[in-house]
Design a protein around this motif. Sequence first.
Motif, PDB file in Angstrom:
ATOM      1  N   LYS A  46      17.680  35.266  23.112  1.00  0.00           N
ATOM      2  CA  LYS A  46      18.159  34.171  23.946  1.00  0.00           C
ATOM      3  C   LYS A  46      18.123  32.876  23.163  1.00  0.00           C
ATOM      4  O   LYS A  46      17.098  32.534  22.566  1.00  0.00           O
ATOM      5  N   ILE A  47      19.225  32.145  23.186  1.00  0.00           N
ATOM      6  CA  ILE A  47      19.319  30.904  22.421  1.00  0.00           C
ATOM      7  C   ILE A  47      18.303  29.872  22.894  1.00  0.00           C
ATOM      8  O   ILE A  47      17.742  29.138  22.081  1.00  0.00           O
ATOM      9  N   ASP A  48      18.013  29.821  24.195  1.00  0.00           N
ATOM     10  CA  ASP A  48      17.060  28.820  24.691  1.00  0.00           C
ATOM     11  C   ASP A  48      15.647  29.089  24.170  1.00  0.00           C
ATOM     12  O   ASP A  48      14.884  28.159  23.926  1.00  0.00           O
TER      13      ASP A  48
ATOM     14  N   HIS B  14      12.075  23.448  18.484  1.00  0.00           N
ATOM     15  CA  HIS B  14      11.554  22.171  18.999  1.00  0.00           C
ATOM     16  C   HIS B  14      10.051  22.058  18.792  1.00  0.00           C
ATOM     17  O   HIS B  14       9.528  20.947  18.692  1.00  0.00           O
TER      18      HIS B  14
ATOM     19  N   VAL C  55      15.733  27.850  20.527  1.00  0.00           N
ATOM     20  CA  VAL C  55      15.727  26.379  20.512  1.00  0.00           C
ATOM     21  C   VAL C  55      14.338  25.855  20.842  1.00  0.00           C
ATOM     22  O   VAL C  55      13.839  24.920  20.203  1.00  0.00           O
ATOM     23  N   GLN C  56      13.699  26.472  21.810  1.00  0.00           N
ATOM     24  CA  GLN C  56      12.338  26.076  22.188  1.00  0.00           C
ATOM     25  C   GLN C  56      11.386  26.209  20.988  1.00  0.00           C
ATOM     26  O   GLN C  56      10.571  25.320  20.730  1.00  0.00           O
TER      27      GLN C  56
END
Length: 144
Positions: free
Chosen positions: A94-96, A103, A99-100
């Motif tokens: 999952k891209i999210d 970050h 990204v998390q």
Amino acid sequence: MKNENKIKLFLVDDDAVFLKSLEIEFLNHCDFDIETFPTGELCIANLSKKPDVIILDFHLDGIDKSAMNGLATLDEIKKFNSDIPVIMLSSQDKIDVAVQCIHHEAFDYVVKSETAFVRLKKIITSIFLYKKMKKELNWYMDRM
């Protein structure tokens, strides 16, 4: 090659089978000094051993729900030494999630799959190429 010249690699995953298979792959194909940990807490307790790279599972609380998860472990590693490159691993494509991780200052994110080991080797190579270029650039800039 002496042990102090080897890359010190920490592998952190609560999935014992995946952790062992990853360790075997690195031992068979790379000349690294490898330490494995089933929890983020154990990894953090051993950071004084100065790992060069840490491969860290995103979900470390699969067995013990009270265990520190991968992002919390990543945050503690970065508090200890922000220069330690951490590669996050997860079965989630999952891209999210990726990204998390970025970050939270992960160097990269790899999905657990049959090609994960090859990807991890390439990322570790790029980490050391980047460190070498950064060192050479700093040397050059100091002489200007």
